[in-house]
Design an enzyme around this catalytic site. Structure first.
Site, PDB file in Angstrom:
ATOM      1  N   VAL A 146       4.803  -4.175  -1.071  1.00  0.00           N
ATOM      2  CA  VAL A 146       5.710  -3.370  -0.242  1.00  0.00           C
ATOM      3  C   VAL A 146       7.094  -3.993  -0.239  1.00  0.00           C
ATOM      4  CG1 VAL A 146       6.192  -2.521   2.084  1.00  0.00           C
ATOM      5  CG2 VAL A 146       3.861  -2.425   1.188  1.00  0.00           C
ATOM      6  N   CYS A 205       0.608   3.846   6.893  1.00  0.00           N
ATOM      7  CA  CYS A 205       0.829   4.744   5.762  1.00  0.00           C
ATOM      8  C   CYS A 205       0.072   6.062   5.901  1.00  0.00           C
ATOM      9  CB  CYS A 205       0.441   4.049   4.458  1.00  0.00           C
ATOM     10  SG  CYS A 205      -1.165   3.218   4.506  1.00  0.00           S
ATOM     11  N   GLY A 262      -3.411  -0.133  -0.516  1.00  0.00           N
ATOM     12  CA  GLY A 262      -3.216  -0.261   0.923  1.00  0.00           C
ATOM     13  C   GLY A 262      -3.678  -1.601   1.455  1.00  0.00           C
ATOM     14  N   HIS A 281      -2.670   7.686  -1.334  1.00  0.00           N
ATOM     15  CA  HIS A 281      -3.674   8.082  -0.348  1.00  0.00           C
ATOM     16  C   HIS A 281      -3.783   9.603  -0.325  1.00  0.00           C
ATOM     17  CE1 HIS A 281      -3.757   4.015   0.801  1.00  0.00           C
ATOM     18  NE2 HIS A 281      -3.256   4.070   2.023  1.00  0.00           N
TER      19      HIS A 281
END
Length: 342
Positions: free
Chosen positions: A18, A134, A165, A247
């Site tokens: 990230v 997220c 994630g 996702h």
């Protein structure tokens, strides 16, 4: 803080996936940063990272005094945010935090830029703005226009969340296990509670006392706070799937007033941050690999009216969890800050 033409920006967690995405997006979007400070743990300190052709030396966050830092992005997990964000704030920085550490404090704004950007003004309470989870992020980009139009009474959501994630170690575990199994070797689960390759795991984060996991409860808590509507019933199930990036969410919602599938399509086709991919042909729907990975929008398809009762809609929502789910929204918050407040 007086208005400036450029800003000193720090990124904590700069060597994580990230943090790397935040640095890349600051460059891609021409953010007015006069100085970039890359920070990470002692283990990563001294390493070099490249941002838009510029070599940055990663510093140890424990040694950083945040002197003259205007905006600090934190993306190194809750323990680091808990210990280091107060130091950054005390030095005069405005912090945009990607962890869950501050999301549920009443005096700290929790912001999705397409949904509640006016909440950014509350940063003056603590000089902290929280970035949502997220899975909440992409869901509310798609559902907020419907909420504004006809109201939401209930959200049933099942998430299909990629291994990114869980960070770089999640990506590495899926790759390592997949390669081993294809060569008929034994594997061990380290990052995830069970084998992730060629499997799905109905647990993300720790179980809570009510039997839901923390990842599932984040969808409840954050939806209520961001939409400023604690009356919405949110019923979540979060599942980890063997996908590297992106996702997906299967959402069944019930509205306060009726909305047809065609009305929802029209509304979402004009919604900021949303790309409609909704057809009734084979393949005419978004997927993480073909649509979301490496892209900024939230993709919505499979819109249809419920078969079980009035005022019900079903949607399929897909987004890149690293870009829109974390980095892009954080940078968008910073853009609002420098445009309207700093």
């Amino acid at each position: 803080m007086r208005k400036k033409n450029s800003y000193k920006v720090a990124v904590v967690g700069a060597t994580g996936i990230v943090g790397e995405a935040i640095l890349a997006m600051l460059s891609e979007r021409n953010f007015p940063a006069s100085t970039l400070v890359a920070l990470a743990s002692e283990r990563s300190a001294g390493s070099k990272i490249s941002v838009a052709g510029q070599q940055l030396t990663v510093g140890n966050v424990l040694d950083e005094d945040f002197h003259d830092v205007d905006i600090a992005f934190f993306s190194a997990g809750s323990p680091t945010s808990r210990s280091q964000v107060p130091r950054a704030v005390a030095a005069g920085a405005v912090v945009i935090d990607n962890s869950s550490e501050f999301r549920y404090q009443d005096d700290i704004p929790l912001v999705v830029c397409e949904v509640n950007p006016k909440a950014i003004a509350q940063y003056t309470n603590c000089s902290i703005i929280a970035n949502p989870n997220c899975s909440t992020m992409q869901m509310l980009v798609a559902l907020a226009p419907i909420h504004r139009a006809v109201g939401l009474s209930k959200i049933n959501v099942a998430t299909y969340q990629s291994v990114s994630g869980a960070g770089r170690s999640g990506i590495e575990e899926l790759g390592r296990q997949s390669a081993a199994l294809l060569h008929f070797h034994q594997i061990e689960a380290e990052k995830f509670p069970q084998q992730i390759a060629f499997n799905v795991i109905p647990q993300i984060d720790d179980f809570q006392s009510n039997g839901y996991t923390k990842e599932e409860m984040k969808l409840v808590w954050e939806t209520h706070k961001i939409l400023a509507d604690p009356g919405i019933e949110v019923n979540p199930t979060a599942v980890r799937v063997p996908v590297f990036y992106g996702h997906a969410e299967a959402v069944h919602l019930e509205t306060v007033s009726p909305m047809s599938a065609n009305e929802a399509r029209t509304l979402l086709s004009e919604a900021p941050g949303v790309v409609l991919c909704d057809g009734h042909q084979v393949g005419a729907y978004p997927t993480p690999v073909n649509d979301a990975t490496g892209k900024d929008p939230v993709f919505v398809g499979r819109i249809r009216e419920s078969l079980t009762g009035a005022y019900g809609l079903n949607l399929w929502i897909v987004a890149d969890n690293i870009r829109k789910g974390a980095a892009l929204n954080a940078v968008q918050i910073a853009e609002h800050l420098v445009s309207d407040y700093l």
